[in-house]
Design an enzyme around this catalytic site. Structure first.
Site, PDB file in Angstrom:
ATOM      1  N   ARG A 297      10.907  16.089  -6.499  1.00 51.10           N
ATOM      2  CA  ARG A 297      10.273  17.087  -5.625  1.00 51.10           C
ATOM      3  C   ARG A 297       9.237  17.903  -6.391  1.00 51.10           C
ATOM      4  NH1 ARG A 297      15.467  18.971  -1.813  1.00 51.10           N
ATOM      5  NH2 ARG A 297      15.236  17.202  -0.389  1.00 51.10           N
ATOM      6  N   TYR A 438       7.554  12.564   1.967  1.00 55.45           N
ATOM      7  CA  TYR A 438       8.607  11.947   1.137  1.00 55.45           C
ATOM      8  C   TYR A 438       9.222  12.940   0.150  1.00 55.45           C
ATOM      9  CZ  TYR A 438       4.957  10.391  -2.389  1.00 55.45           C
ATOM     10  OH  TYR A 438       3.954  10.275  -3.310  1.00 55.45           O
ATOM     11  N   GLU A 439      10.410  12.568  -0.341  1.00 54.87           N
ATOM     12  CA  GLU A 439      11.253  13.435  -1.178  1.00 54.87           C
ATOM     13  C   GLU A 439      11.629  14.732  -0.456  1.00 54.87           C
ATOM     14  OE1 GLU A 439      12.545  12.058  -3.547  1.00 54.87           O
ATOM     15  OE2 GLU A 439      11.148  10.416  -3.844  1.00 54.87           O
ATOM     16  N   GLY A 440      11.768  14.632   0.862  1.00 50.85           N
ATOM     17  CA  GLY A 440      12.123  15.798   1.662  1.00 50.85           C
ATOM     18  C   GLY A 440      10.900  16.424   2.286  1.00 50.85           C
ATOM     19  N   GLN A 445      12.258  21.301   2.698  1.00 52.91           N
ATOM     20  CA  GLN A 445      12.037  22.276   1.616  1.00 52.91           C
ATOM     21  C   GLN A 445      12.216  23.693   2.154  1.00 52.91           C
ATOM     22  OE1 GLN A 445      11.673  20.684  -1.255  1.00 52.91           O
ATOM     23  NE2 GLN A 445      11.476  18.807  -0.071  1.00 52.91           N
TER      24      GLN A 445
END
Length: 596
Positions: A297, A438-440, A445
């Site tokens: 992230r 992507y990655e949340g 977040q």
């Protein structure tokens, strides 16, 4: 135009915001002061400007391809990655015990920005490998570390993260991939994983997949997920590669951006089961995977800064050469380059200020990480860990959302030519979109920022940051310059808007969660805006001191001008965002579902 790494700006942040000489006083980092940072960044710039950046545009036009189960990467990628690995770049931040260079994240993150700005698609392979290394360092057995880490750190092998399945995106409770224990202590893994970045490619001898799966009989939901190492090729006790494991790429995605990065669908276990090795303990897989995800992230936030800087450089070059229309002030008699026009300058300054603000924020966060993981004093480690954890959703969320604004403006500066693919401006816009997903996603977040980072402790971490911002305001006000006073005033207003929203979140987080979470992404954007503005305020103070010492007048004046622009044109968004969050929560949920 060719990419030029912003080494001078990075070193300014590393020296004045990250306080690299303080980091160099931490045991193990003694040789990692400003001189080392400069040498590493200059070498990193040379490699990426000369080798990696020239591949970017062509690879977007001719991306990775799949034939059978084999992926061929874009022309030049395999050779460039070999040079990347041989140069030791994969191991920059990783422990010397496994062949790495053990440099601070403060230096490594700057190198990461240079690599991603040179070629975002190419940089994704090392990014995922970094995450795999972090997970194994934290939770891997001695045997797993001995088998895999040195090869991953050297770049001989690469790593992946295998979370997502067709029915399980952000909700990992729905993971169905299963792992069956075997008498020899291994597991057989069966299932399908999608969106696997560099899940198959031709750039390394082996690919080490880290895979979330459920052991038979495990609890339902996220509490029953375990983490496994599933190598593409089996590894013998002597370290030699053996038979192909039962994991195959069955397709790669055709995407809007990052086209040269192969995004694979991987099938595990169609021929008897893929051999997997448990990482840590059963049913703790999500905990371990979050180590990878937190590393990733932050790195994705750096990607946002990188693509922003690349778009800014391209827009500036175009604005200086494109002749169109007479300047409104009559400073040129005929048509002039478009950089004469006030609105073009506004767009370029917005691009510059957002990029520099996010870079300053990310550099400060990296310094906190270094102190949190390596400082000898436990109290200092704890304080920096809390600050770093608060910063991760901001670096990821605000930097990537800002990259959409910056790359969009980059296309706009180019006008009609920006809409034409041949100029390359549109690629940065297309590439940037995935960064908010992507990655949340940004919403994930933001949920983290509201739930774990704000309401859980009653807003204490948030208020502690506001107190630090206030100290910078006081220093700016005491400076005496008109620029510093202007920034101080806008910073104070943004801080108050932030505190108003923190109070709203603490009050409503449990009492009225729909009201709180309706404003979660705006809250993240307000907070990121404030923290980036705060760091630019610190930059202004450092630049004023450097000017008094007679250092690099043009550069320091540009830092001051950029900080003031950010305060007057971007920090001022905070007030409206506060009003929307605090006063507009009900209208978000007002329409019944069937009215949509």
């Amino acid at each position: 135009m060719s990419y030029q790494a912003p080494v001078k700006d990075m070193l300014f942040d590393i020296e004045h915001l990250a306080n690299i000489e303080e980091i160099a006083s931490i045991p193990g980092f003694e040789d990692a002061g400003l001189e080392t940072a400069q040498a590493v960044l200059e070498e990193c710039a040379r490699f990426n400007e000369g080798v990696v950046a020239p591949l970017n545009h062509e690879a977007d036009k001719v991306p990775s391809s799949l034939a059978g189960n084999q992926v061929t990467t874009s022309k030049g990628f395999k050779e460039a990655f070999k040079q990347y690995a041989e140069g030791g770049w994969q191991g920059l931040q990783h422990p010397a015990d496994f062949g790495g260079q053990g440099l601070p994240k403060t230096i490594g993150a700057a190198c990461g920005e240079i690599l991603n700005a040179a070629n975002l698609s190419f940089a994704l392979c090392p990014l995922l490998t970094d995450g795999a290394i972090e997970a194994l360092l934290t939770a891997g057995s001695d045997e797993l570390k001995a088998t895999y880490l040195e090869k991953l750190v050297s770049g001989e092998w690469t790593g992946t993260m295998n979370l997502t399945e067709p029915q399980a995106g952000s909700d990992l409770a729905l993971v169905r991939t299963r792992a069956e224990p075997q008498p020899d202590g291994t597991y057989r893994v069966f299932g399908t994983k999608i969106f696997i970045t560099y899940g198959e490619h031709d750039m390394a001898d082996n690919i080490v997949h880290l895979v979330l799966a459920r052991v038979q009989g495990a609890p339902e939901g996220v509490k029953g997920i375990s983490l496994f190492v599933v190598p593409k090729f089996m590894v013998g006790k002597d370290g030699a590669l053996g038979d192909r494991n039962d994991v195959y790429c069955v397709s790669i995605e055709h995407k809007m951006g990052i086209k040269a990065s192969p995004t694979a669908v991987l099938q595990f276990g169609d021929h008897g089961g893929a051999v997997g090795y448990l990482v840590g303990e059963e049913n703790r897989g999500l905990e371990y995977m979050f180590i990878m995800m937190n590393a990733a992230r932050y790195a994705v936030g750096v990607q946002g800064i990188a693509v922003s800087d690349r778009a800014y450089q391209k827009a500036v070059a175009y604005a200086k050469e494109r002749v169109q229309s007479r300047p409104v002030d009559g400073s040129v008699k005929g048509s002039a380059t478009i950089i004469h026009h006030p609105d073009v300058r506004r767009m370029l300054m917005t691009m510059r200020a957002l990029t520099e603000g996010c870079r300053a924020m990310a550099t400060t966060a990296a310094a906190a990480y270094d102190a949190a993981h390596h400082h000898p004093d436990p109290a200092v480690r704890e304080q920096n860990q809390a600050f770093y954890e608060f910063m991760v959703p901001l670096v990821k969320g605000y930097s990537t959302e800002s990259s959409l604004e910056v790359t969009n403006l980059g296309v706009q500066v180019h006008g009609g030519m920006g809409f034409i693919e041949e100029t390359g401006a549109a690629q940065y816009y297309r590439d940037a979109k995935i960064l908010t997903i992507y990655e949340g996603t940004t919403a994930i977040q933001a949920n983290d920022l509201v739930g774990r980072k704000t309401t859980r402790d009653g807003g204490q971490a948030a208020k502690a940051i506001a107190a630090q911002v206030e100290k910078t305001e006081q220093a700016l006000a005491a400076s005496g310059s008109a620029d510093a006073k202007a920034v101080a005033g806008h910073l104070a207003e943004a801080r108050q808007a932030f505190l108003d929203v923190v109070g709203f979140m603490v009050e409503n987080g449990k009492a009225d969660p729909n009201a709180a979470y309706a404003g979660s992404v705006p809250y993240l954007m307000l907070t990121g805006n404030l923290v980036a503005g705060w760091q630019l305020g610190r930059s202004l103070l450092a630049a004023e001191q450097a000017l008094k010492a007679g250092q690099d007048q043009a550069f320091m004046q540009a830092k001051i001008a950029t900080a003031r622009f950010y305060a007057e044109h971007i920090l001022t968004r905070a007030r409206a965002t506060r009003d929307a969050i605090v006063g507009g929560a009900q209208s978000v949920m007002a329409l019944p579902m069937d009215a949509f």
